[in-house]
Every structure is written in structure tokens, then in C-alpha cells.
Design an enzyme around this catalytic site. Sequence first.
Site, PDB file in Angstrom:
ATOM      1  N   SER A  21       3.294   1.393  -3.074  1.00  0.00           N
ATOM      2  CA  SER A  21       2.381   2.539  -3.159  1.00  0.00           C
ATOM      3  C   SER A  21       1.362   2.463  -2.028  1.00  0.00           C
ATOM      4  O   SER A  21       1.615   1.794  -1.019  1.00  0.00           O
ATOM      5  CB  SER A  21       1.689   2.568  -4.527  1.00  0.00           C
ATOM      6  N   ASN A  22       0.258   3.125  -2.150  1.00  0.00           N
ATOM      7  CA  ASN A  22      -0.790   3.073  -1.125  1.00  0.00           C
ATOM      8  C   ASN A  22      -2.155   3.246  -1.770  1.00  0.00           C
ATOM      9  O   ASN A  22      -2.262   3.397  -2.993  1.00  0.00           O
ATOM     10  CB  ASN A  22      -0.538   4.143  -0.051  1.00  0.00           C
ATOM     11  N   ARG A  23      -3.207   3.276  -0.952  1.00  0.00           N
ATOM     12  CA  ARG A  23      -4.590   3.216  -1.466  1.00  0.00           C
ATOM     13  C   ARG A  23      -5.173   4.563  -1.873  1.00  0.00           C
ATOM     14  O   ARG A  23      -6.361   4.656  -2.175  1.00  0.00           O
ATOM     15  CB  ARG A  23      -5.503   2.609  -0.395  1.00  0.00           C
ATOM     16  N   SER A  24      -4.365   5.614  -1.893  1.00  0.00           N
ATOM     17  CA  SER A  24      -4.942   6.927  -2.221  1.00  0.00           C
ATOM     18  C   SER A  24      -5.514   6.940  -3.642  1.00  0.00           C
ATOM     19  O   SER A  24      -4.836   6.554  -4.603  1.00  0.00           O
ATOM     20  CB  SER A  24      -3.871   8.016  -2.074  1.00  0.00           C
ATOM     21  N   ALA A  88      -0.808  11.309  -0.688  1.00  0.00           N
ATOM     22  CA  ALA A  88      -0.251  10.305   0.227  1.00  0.00           C
ATOM     23  C   ALA A  88       1.098   9.898  -0.365  1.00  0.00           C
ATOM     24  O   ALA A  88       1.181   8.981  -1.194  1.00  0.00           O
ATOM     25  CB  ALA A  88      -1.203   9.125   0.344  1.00  0.00           C
TER      26      ALA A  88
END
Length: 428
Positions: A21-24, A88
Site C-alpha cells: 500500500s502507500n501513505r495516503s 493513490a
Amino acid sequence: MRILVTAGPTREFMDPVRFISNRSSGKMGYAVAIAARNRGHEVVLVSGPVALAAPVGVTVIPVVSAAEMLAAVSGNLDSCDVLVMAAAVADWRPAAVSGQKLKKLKREPDMRLEPTADILQTLKPRKGDRVFIGFAAETEQVEAEARRKLVSKGLDMIIANDVSQADAGFDVDTNRVVLITSEALPLSLPLMSKQEVGTRVIQWVEERVKASPRKGGIAGLRDMAPAGSVPRAPGRLAQQLGFIREIDRLKLVLRRTLLMDGTRYENDAEHSWHLAVMAILLREHANTPDVDVGRVVKMVLVHDIVEIDAGDTYCYDDAGNRGKVAREQVAAARLFGLLPEDQRQEFQALWEEFESRVTPEAKFAAALDRVQPLMHNYYTGGVVWKQHGVNSAKVQDRNRHVGEGSLALWEFAEELIRDAVARGYLEA
Ligand code: PMT
């Protein structure tokens, strides 16, 4: 309008407990959705997993993976006028997903990745006359990279954010963005709250749709006028009420000035109201002590009505200003012609008096009309001046006649211009 917004990250699982995943945080997308709702639009928000409360009055569709986000956006696209992709979306996902938790082995797991579907690319053939907006999270060559995505994804606008800065991009309440379209110069906005960025984005969409309305968009609201017979008034009153309904459209004419808090563009009706209050408050600073303030108020309330038909011409737009007089005369004839004859004459005379700038009242009204946008430009850090490449000589020139109506206001304006240059808001 009906606006479809995406927010947050997606999660691409490799087994029941692990994912890419990512930091959004979803803050940017939620801010766009809230801004759209606050401005009276219907909003569908497709949200990846975030820790934010569902905004009241917004339809939220929770999703987890890029594939689910694509399905939700695709399923809602037909009923929407606008798509804003602030999410994102993960670009890769594990090629194989284990049904059981993967065991920790002695050697590293052999994990192959495959690309996820690009949602904007996939939906590009169905865009039609919808407005598509993307965000670009970049760490280098921010504008160039964003412009490449604007073109390749067939977008109307892309909002570039430099996510290498601590106060912008992922998981913070503020953002520093550049609005990029294929038609205009990029607009770099100063650091502002994500809520403010959201408002700017929706404001831009509204302007865009107004310029080329699609069925069901803002122009489509006209179809909501009550069908069949509506209450009638006798002749003179009917004309006056018809005019009152017509001038509601002044609220749709946007000026090239931002509100002093920078959140959105000001409209003509708001501008006229501001001048009316200024006329009452600042009368003691008019060069002519016995200036008839009642007539000044009438004049400033009437002076921009012609822009309902003629549009707002930016005062530093030399080409636009050339055809302005003729455009406005035609507009005045149609709009004031809606009124009973005596009032048509009164409004036409007030407008002509303002335009000619000969009487003390007209000179004072014109001074107010110039000082107000100067203040707006100053308090928004000269964003619009910069956007249009205006320098201090041009601003001095365009506003010099303030002194004909009020020397005190011209002194103030000159000081404001000097300080704007010193602060870097305005080119010397
Ligand atoms: O959520 P926050 O913590 O508030 O952070 C906000 C944000 C940084 C996530 C947001 O402002 C932002 O920049 N969102 C887009 C991030 C991104 O993925 O950019 P991109 O350059 O990879 O993608 C460009 C555009 O294509 C985006 O509109 C994206 O939603 C879209 N896209 C990307 C990948 C994909 N598979 N499908 C897509 O449609």
C-alpha cells in the site's frame, strides 16, 4: 453537478494479512468531496481504507484494492459529470495471492508483482464531455511529470503536488499544489489547507462547466425551473421581477480576483456588494466632501450588471478590453431593456455615468472599484498578478485614476503597491 471523487490508498494483498500500500491518508480526496458538497453538488466518494469519518451528505463507497476501486468508479461514472481521482492507487499487486497466511521460510519469498489496471486510462474512452481531473504525486521534475500524465491520461486538469516536502502531499492537513491544464499557464498555489485546495479544484470545475456546459451540469439546472403555469404578477411588477430573476446570474460571473482568504474566485455580485459597503464607509475620503453617497451606492450596484451578457474582462487583458465597450453596450440594451421604461432609463443613466467617470460620484465609485481588487490581490500574495505576468508599472497605470475620486485612497493604493513589490507579490 454530480461529482465522483476517489480518495485514500488501495491495498493489494499477497495473503490474508499482508499487503502492498502507500501513505495516503485520504485527507486530500475527502477535502475535495467536502468542498463539492459544501458548494451544493451531489457527491459520490469512492474511498480506500482510511481513518476518516464519512462526510455527512456524501455517498461513500468503501473499497480496498485497485480492482475494487476501478469497479466502483466505473459503475458510477455514467451518472456523474466530473471525476476527481485523488486516490493513490497502488501501481503493482502481487501476481499470486495466497489463500493462507504465507509461512516464514528460511529464504526470502519469491514474490512476483504485476501492474494494476490504470483507472483513468481504462475509463478514458468513456470520458465524453465529462471533466476528468487527476492528482500527480511527484518527488522530482514535478510539473513536467504531471504534464506528461495530463496528456497520457487525457485529463482536463492535473493537480501536481511535490510530495517530497514535509508540509505537502501524504498524510498532512496542508498541501502545496500546481494546477495544470493544457489551455492555461500553470497556477502555483501557496501552501494552504487541503480543504482550501479542494475548494479551488471545485471552483475550477464550475468555471469549466459554465464555459462549456454539458447536459445535467450547471446549465442543466435551468431545466429544473417549474413546469406549467407559475404565479403571475401584473405588468410593471412582472417586468421588475423578471429583471430580478435575470440578475441572479451576476452571481455566476466570476472575476479574476480571489477572495481575500484565497479560497476561491469572487463573483460579480459579491464584488458589487463590497463596493456598496465601501462607499458608505469611506465617503469622508472622497475628494468632493458633499458627494452623493446614495447615488454612488446605486452606481456600484448597477455597474457590473452588463457583465451577465458581456462577461468579466480582466482589467490587464489588453485584447479583451478592446471589444469591451461594444459588448457591454449591447448587453446594457438587453438587460436594462427588461425593466419598465422609467427604470430602464435610470439604470442605463447610472451605468453610463459610472463608465464616463466625469461626475464626482462616478470618480469616487471608480476609485472604489479599483482599490477593492488591489486589496484582494495584496492579501492573496499576488497569485493572480503573477499568473498574468502583471508588473507594478502596469498596476500603477491601471489604477492611477483612483486619485481623481479620492486622494487618500490613491495614497493608500500606492503604499500597497510598493509593499507588494517589497514582499515579492508583484514584479517591480
Ligand atoms: O491522501 P492524502 O494523505 O491526503 O495524500 C494526498 C495525495 C498525495 C495522495 C494526493 O494529493 C495525490 O497526489 N494523489 C494521487 C497520487 C498518485 O497516485 O499519483 P500518480 O502520479 O501515481 O497517479 C496520477 C493519477 O492517476 C492520479 O489521479 C491517480 O489517482 C490516477 N491513477 C494512478 C494509478 C492507477 N492505477 N490508476 C489511476 O487512475
